[in-house]
Design an enzyme around this catalytic site. Structure first.
Site, PDB file in Angstrom:
ATOM      1  N   SER A 241      81.813 -86.279 -27.086  1.00 19.72           N
ATOM      2  CA  SER A 241      81.789 -86.151 -28.528  1.00 19.72           C
ATOM      3  C   SER A 241      82.784 -86.522 -29.093  1.00 19.72           C
ATOM      4  CB  SER A 241      81.096 -85.022 -28.817  1.00 19.72           C
ATOM      5  OG  SER A 241      81.847 -83.946 -28.655  1.00 19.72           O
ATOM      6  N   LYS A 242      83.180 -86.580 -30.222  1.00 22.71           N
ATOM      7  CA  LYS A 242      84.480 -86.567 -31.032  1.00 22.71           C
ATOM      8  C   LYS A 242      85.501 -85.693 -30.376  1.00 22.71           C
ATOM      9  CE  LYS A 242      86.420 -89.397 -33.825  1.00 22.71           C
ATOM     10  NZ  LYS A 242      86.787 -90.810 -33.404  1.00 22.71           N
ATOM     11  N   ARG A 243      85.098 -84.580 -30.267  1.00 21.27           N
ATOM     12  CA  ARG A 243      85.955 -83.464 -30.043  1.00 21.27           C
ATOM     13  C   ARG A 243      86.673 -83.692 -28.678  1.00 21.27           C
ATOM     14  NH1 ARG A 243      81.070 -81.413 -28.186  1.00 21.27           N
ATOM     15  NH2 ARG A 243      80.895 -80.747 -26.227  1.00 21.27           N
ATOM     16  N   HIS A 244      86.098 -84.824 -27.903  1.00 18.01           N
ATOM     17  CA  HIS A 244      86.652 -85.256 -26.851  1.00 18.01           C
ATOM     18  C   HIS A 244      87.854 -86.210 -26.902  1.00 18.01           C
ATOM     19  CE1 HIS A 244      82.971 -83.447 -24.889  1.00 18.01           C
ATOM     20  NE2 HIS A 244      84.076 -82.689 -24.415  1.00 18.01           N
ATOM     21  N   GLY A 245      87.897 -86.755 -27.990  1.00 17.12           N
ATOM     22  CA  GLY A 245      88.687 -87.855 -28.460  1.00 17.12           C
ATOM     23  C   GLY A 245      88.023 -89.225 -28.706  1.00 17.12           C
TER      24      GLY A 245
END
Length: 470
Positions: A241-245
């Site tokens: 997801s976006k939290r991973h980059g």
């Protein structure tokens, strides 16, 4: 003789090309290209509220960057709606589907009651075997007649045989009350009409396969080979997801990863060929098979991507790498190189592409060849230009004016100069790096001198020697 392999990539144009979608496209591309087959592209644009031309363009741009060329024209699922509806009516006429007049309120009430009683909430329409003479003049959907006993076996080349009890399958809606086809019908009809032999997609579609097989079998069509690949997870083991980059393929282009390195990394993300990590496109096409895809989710690892990218940059053809740099600068909305800078980069390429993990890193290494005098010297490099160092550069410059400009003579002269000064060459290299590049970390001093040429090198050394900074 077996039929030619036909694979497809079928994204929904509701956003960018997700990195997971890019890997799915790559797997389909590799499988088809490695077998002399066709790789087709279908845009699943039936959701008119969310589908946009901009998203379609972003998907196509991402595929173009990755070099995933497709065969034939792009298929629009929306434009095939009449064909999808015709198949639903064909099944209706054959008695393999039926008109269901149940309202949404009736279906909701049934499920609420089933939940309250702790019974199965799978809706069983009372209209399945109703006499057409009893049909009201009211809106209806068309439902397929699902098998009600026995089992459906999905023979999957990645997951193995997956068995589903038919009592778990509902009479899936094929055509809505407004006459529009549902996604599940559209996918099957399009895959059949496009001649798709292998459906390679994410394992979040695995349960769909059993329902889609009902349509294949009801129509008497050949069921494609299924291959449902595990999704990509982040380093923490959770769904990417976006939290991973970065999530979009083009974000990685803007970050400066070379397309070949990205292809190599994505191919290894869930698929393996022995212990091979680095490989070329030709090797990937030759080696790729469905048996090499693992059953467990792959974990995205940026360091591994950087490592593979560095190897691809180091081994890339200089002209191809220069073209990719041009495309990277445009994608990243950065100024293009001037003709003079391009010429200098071409001269410097041999000494800057080693160990650069990305194109921005390569350009930073090549900075000495791209900048013009006066050279901007950063704070770290400036520490190497004290009074003593500037004095050494003043003394060295005249000696370089008469020397033959090749590596052997330059190495001999500079090492001899350091020896006469009773210092190590490293003590001389720091001031030279600062003078020639304005940075403390650079390619070798000799490489920079050879790339810059005699006149530019002497001019930069003279500038640094005369610099009044402490």
């Amino acid at each position: 003789m077996s039929a030619p392999v036909v694979t497809r990539f079928a994204p929904s144009p509701t956003g960018f090309l997700h990195i997971g979608g890019a890997r799915t496209a790559l797997f389909n591309w590799l499988y088809a290209r490695g077998r002399g087959g066709k790789f087709l592209l279908r845009i699943e644009d039936t959701d008119r509220a969310r589908s946009t031309p901009e998203a379609t363009a972003a998907i196509l741009q991402g595929m173009a960057w990755l070099g995933l060329d497709h065969d034939g024209e792009i298929v629009s699922q929306f434009e095939n709606a009449d064909r999808h509806a015709a198949v639903a009516h064909e099944l209706l006429s054959a008695g393999k589907a039926y008109k269901c007049f149940a309202t949404q309120e009736e279906i909701t009430a049934f499920r609420e009651q089933a939940r309250a009683q702790g019974t199965n909430t799978l809706y069983r329409s009372p209209w399945r075997d109703a006499d057409p003479a009893t049909h009201p003049d009211a809106p209806f959907v068309i439902r397929i007649k699902a098998p009600q006993s026995g089992e459906t076996v999905i023979r999957d080349r990645v997951q193995g045989d997956v068995t589903i009890r038919n009592e778990q399958l509902d009479d899936m809606v094929l055509l809505r009350s407004d006459g529009t086809p549902v996604y599940m019908l559209a996918v099957v009809v399009d895959d059949h009409d496009m001649g798709v032999t292998h459906v390679i997609r994410g394992d979040d579609h695995l349960n769909n396969a059993a329902r889609q097989m009902m349509i294949y079998e009801a129509m008497g069509w050949d069921v494609p080979v299924w291959a449902h690949i595990p999704l990509i997870h982040g380093p923490d083991g959770k769904k990417l997801s976006k939290r991973h980059g970065a999530l979009g393929a083009q974000e990685y282009q803007i970050m400066g990863f070379p397309a070949a390195g990205m292809r190599n990394y994505l191919a290894r993300l869930g698929w393996s060929h022995g212990d091979d990590e680095f490989f070329t496109d030709a090797q990937a096409r030759d080696w790729f098979d469905l048996e090499g895809i693992g059953k467990s989710p792959a974990r995205f690892d940026l360091k591994k991507l950087e490592n593979l990218s560095a190897q691809h940059i180091a081994q890339a053809d200089d002209a191809a790498l220069q073209q990719e740099i041009t495309e990277f600068l445009a994608a990243a909305d950065q100024p293009a190189l001037t003709q003079g800078q391009s010429n200098m980069l071409k001269r410097a390429m041999y000494c800057v592409k080693e160990r650069a993990k990305s194109l921005p890193e390569l350009l930073e290494k090549a900075r000495f060849a791209l900048v013009s005098r006066p050279i901007d010297i950063d704070e770290k490099a400036a520490k190497n230009l004290d009074t003593v160092s500037r004095g050494m550069l003043s003394e060295l410059t005249p000696q370089l004016q008469t020397d033959s400009w090749d590596r052997e003579n330059l190495e001999g002269l500079l090492n001899g100069f350091a020896a006469r000064k009773e210092t190590k060459f490293g003590k001389l290299a720091g001031p030279l790096r600062a003078a020639l590049a304005g940075r403390a970390a650079t390619p070798s001093v000799f490489d920079m001198m050879l790339v810059l040429g005699k006149d530019e090198t002497l001019a930069r050394l003279t500038d640094a020697a005369e610099d009044a900074r402490p």
